[in-house]
Design a protein around this motif. Sequence first.
Motif, PDB file in Angstrom:
ATOM      1  N   LEU A  20     112.992 -24.741  43.089  1.00 15.52           N
ATOM      2  CA  LEU A  20     112.159 -24.212  41.964  1.00 15.52           C
ATOM      3  C   LEU A  20     113.606 -24.267  40.849  1.00 15.52           C
ATOM      4  N   ALA A  21     113.888 -24.252  39.555  1.00 14.71           N
ATOM      5  CA  ALA A  21     114.703 -24.348  38.051  1.00 14.71           C
ATOM      6  C   ALA A  21     114.093 -23.913  37.535  1.00 14.71           C
ATOM      7  N   VAL A  22     114.572 -22.627  36.591  1.00  8.86           N
ATOM      8  CA  VAL A  22     114.402 -21.923  35.899  1.00  8.86           C
ATOM      9  C   VAL A  22     115.689 -21.965  34.673  1.00  8.86           C
ATOM     10  N   TRP A  23     115.501 -22.482  34.112  1.00 13.21           N
ATOM     11  CA  TRP A  23     116.387 -22.747  32.845  1.00 13.21           C
ATOM     12  C   TRP A  23     116.106 -21.322  31.113  1.00 13.21           C
ATOM     13  N   TRP A  24     117.179 -21.286  31.104  1.00 15.36           N
ATOM     14  CA  TRP A  24     117.538 -19.862  29.796  1.00 15.36           C
ATOM     15  C   TRP A  24     118.062 -20.018  29.002  1.00 15.36           C
ATOM     16  N   ASP A  25     118.931 -21.371  29.251  1.00 14.12           N
ATOM     17  CA  ASP A  25     119.692 -22.357  28.603  1.00 14.12           C
ATOM     18  C   ASP A  25     119.667 -23.513  28.790  1.00 14.12           C
ATOM     19  N   LEU A  80     114.198 -36.574  44.752  1.00 12.57           N
ATOM     20  CA  LEU A  80     113.227 -35.786  44.933  1.00 12.57           C
ATOM     21  C   LEU A  80     112.161 -36.420  45.787  1.00 12.57           C
ATOM     22  N   ASP A  81     111.471 -36.584  46.605  1.00 12.33           N
ATOM     23  CA  ASP A  81     110.944 -37.624  47.025  1.00 12.33           C
ATOM     24  C   ASP A  81     109.733 -37.765  46.870  1.00 12.33           C
ATOM     25  N   PHE A  82     109.192 -36.198  46.384  1.00 11.51           N
ATOM     26  CA  PHE A  82     107.535 -36.102  45.839  1.00 11.51           C
ATOM     27  C   PHE A  82     107.546 -35.583  44.423  1.00 11.51           C
ATOM     28  N   GLY A  83     109.042 -35.840  43.596  1.00  9.77           N
ATOM     29  CA  GLY A  83     109.143 -35.921  41.992  1.00  9.77           C
ATOM     30  C   GLY A  83     108.699 -34.631  41.290  1.00  9.77           C
ATOM     31  N   LEU A  84     109.695 -35.037  40.610  1.00  6.06           N
ATOM     32  CA  LEU A  84     109.922 -33.870  39.743  1.00  6.06           C
ATOM     33  C   LEU A  84     109.056 -33.030  38.531  1.00  6.06           C
ATOM     34  N   ALA A  85     108.554 -32.079  38.093  1.00  3.92           N
ATOM     35  CA  ALA A  85     107.936 -31.958  37.358  1.00  3.92           C
ATOM     36  C   ALA A  85     108.923 -31.126  36.256  1.00  3.92           C
ATOM     37  N   GLN A 113     112.762 -41.696  40.273  1.00  2.00           N
ATOM     38  CA  GLN A 113     112.018 -40.551  40.801  1.00  2.00           C
ATOM     39  C   GLN A 113     110.806 -40.813  40.121  1.00  2.00           C
ATOM     40  N   LEU A 114     109.610 -39.596  40.538  1.00  2.00           N
ATOM     41  CA  LEU A 114     108.550 -39.850  39.757  1.00  2.00           C
ATOM     42  C   LEU A 114     108.705 -38.366  39.094  1.00  2.00           C
ATOM     43  N   THR A 115     108.273 -38.334  38.099  1.00  2.00           N
ATOM     44  CA  THR A 115     108.665 -37.452  36.936  1.00  2.00           C
ATOM     45  C   THR A 115     107.161 -36.904  35.819  1.00  2.00           C
ATOM     46  N   LYS A 116     107.357 -36.046  35.344  1.00  2.00           N
ATOM     47  CA  LYS A 116     106.137 -36.322  34.574  1.00  2.00           C
ATOM     48  C   LYS A 116     106.316 -34.334  34.048  1.00  2.00           C
ATOM     49  N   VAL A 117     106.198 -34.631  32.867  1.00  2.00           N
ATOM     50  CA  VAL A 117     106.558 -33.558  31.448  1.00  2.00           C
ATOM     51  C   VAL A 117     105.369 -32.685  31.225  1.00  2.00           C
ATOM     52  N   PHE A 118     104.984 -31.290  31.675  1.00  2.00           N
ATOM     53  CA  PHE A 118     104.155 -30.168  31.282  1.00  2.00           C
ATOM     54  C   PHE A 118     104.894 -29.013  30.576  1.00  2.00           C
ATOM     55  N   ASP A 119     103.658 -28.709  29.953  1.00  7.71           N
ATOM     56  CA  ASP A 119     103.743 -27.295  28.857  1.00  7.71           C
ATOM     57  C   ASP A 119     102.960 -26.089  29.936  1.00  7.71           C
ATOM     58  N   LYS A 120     102.490 -26.235  31.257  1.00 10.10           N
ATOM     59  CA  LYS A 120     101.906 -24.831  32.102  1.00 10.10           C
ATOM     60  C   LYS A 120     102.373 -25.024  33.228  1.00 10.10           C
ATOM     61  N   GLU A 121     103.024 -24.056  33.567  1.00 11.20           N
ATOM     62  CA  GLU A 121     103.287 -24.718  35.473  1.00 11.20           C
ATOM     63  C   GLU A 121     102.843 -24.661  36.390  1.00 11.20           C
ATOM     64  N   ASP A 122     101.180 -24.016  36.141  1.00 11.24           N
ATOM     65  CA  ASP A 122     100.475 -24.010  36.958  1.00 11.24           C
ATOM     66  C   ASP A 122      99.836 -26.015  37.421  1.00 11.24           C
ATOM     67  N   LEU A 123     100.421 -26.623  35.960  1.00  9.10           N
ATOM     68  CA  LEU A 123      99.728 -28.301  36.438  1.00  9.10           C
ATOM     69  C   LEU A 123     101.237 -28.747  36.598  1.00  9.10           C
ATOM     70  N   GLY A 124     102.001 -27.829  36.408  1.00 12.60           N
ATOM     71  CA  GLY A 124     103.062 -29.241  36.971  1.00 12.60           C
ATOM     72  C   GLY A 124     103.369 -28.407  39.057  1.00 12.60           C
ATOM     73  N   VAL A 125     102.676 -27.488  39.245  1.00 15.86           N
ATOM     74  CA  VAL A 125     102.431 -27.029  41.126  1.00 15.86           C
ATOM     75  C   VAL A 125     101.861 -28.164  41.252  1.00 15.86           C
ATOM     76  N   ASP A 126     100.755 -28.209  40.692  1.00 17.10           N
ATOM     77  CA  ASP A 126      99.504 -29.277  40.812  1.00 17.10           C
ATOM     78  C   ASP A 126     100.024 -30.533  40.948  1.00 17.10           C
ATOM     79  N   TRP A 127     100.585 -31.635  40.364  1.00 13.60           N
ATOM     80  CA  TRP A 127     100.749 -32.374  40.352  1.00 13.60           C
ATOM     81  C   TRP A 127     101.750 -32.543  41.171  1.00 13.60           C
ATOM     82  N   VAL A 128     102.777 -31.568  41.625  1.00 10.08           N
ATOM     83  CA  VAL A 128     104.382 -31.935  42.785  1.00 10.08           C
ATOM     84  C   VAL A 128     103.344 -31.794  43.837  1.00 10.08           C
ATOM     85  N   ALA A 129     102.213 -30.440  44.065  1.00 13.02           N
ATOM     86  CA  ALA A 129     101.488 -30.658  45.758  1.00 13.02           C
ATOM     87  C   ALA A 129     100.697 -31.795  45.692  1.00 13.02           C
TER      88      ALA A 129
END
Length: 159
Positions: A20-25, A80-85, A113-129
């Motif tokens: 889990l990475a949260v970027w403020w800058d 990241l074996d299961f991708g990065l949201a 690397q499996l990678t996908k961009v989202f605009d909502k956290e729940d969608l990103g978490v669902d995708w990684v799951a």
Amino acid sequence: MESHYADARVRLASYRNVVLAVWWDAPRVLQMQHYRKVLMLLRERHPEGIGGINTVVGGTPTFPADVRAESAKLTEDALLDFGLAHIMLMRGLAGTAVRAFLATMLLLGRSKQLTKVFDKEDLGVDWVAEQMASKDVECDKAAVMAALAEVHAMGPGTD
């Protein structure tokens, strides 16, 4: 939830085998190096694989050449074996600039690397799951969301 590193730009944490990475800058090389260390630590702990959630909440979207090079290397290494949201919570011009950087990084890094961009956290978490479930690895979505909320609540660290 385990916190691994924090400064004014980022807080790096994990919940089981999800980074889990949260970027403020925008990152600098120091933050990218710490990100790599966390990935390597979790890969050692979780031979079944790891996934990642990368949430961008703010900052000035500037990416010096050394950061672009390190980002491309991380992308190429596909740790990241299961991708990065990538979850973009920034709006407006700054958010557009960050999305453009991500697109360039993925293109130039020739990502395996499996990678996908989202605009909502729940969608990103669902995708990684979903990526984890496709390889018969359990992911508690509610617990990951709770851990991510905890990381947000902790806020950035100090330099």
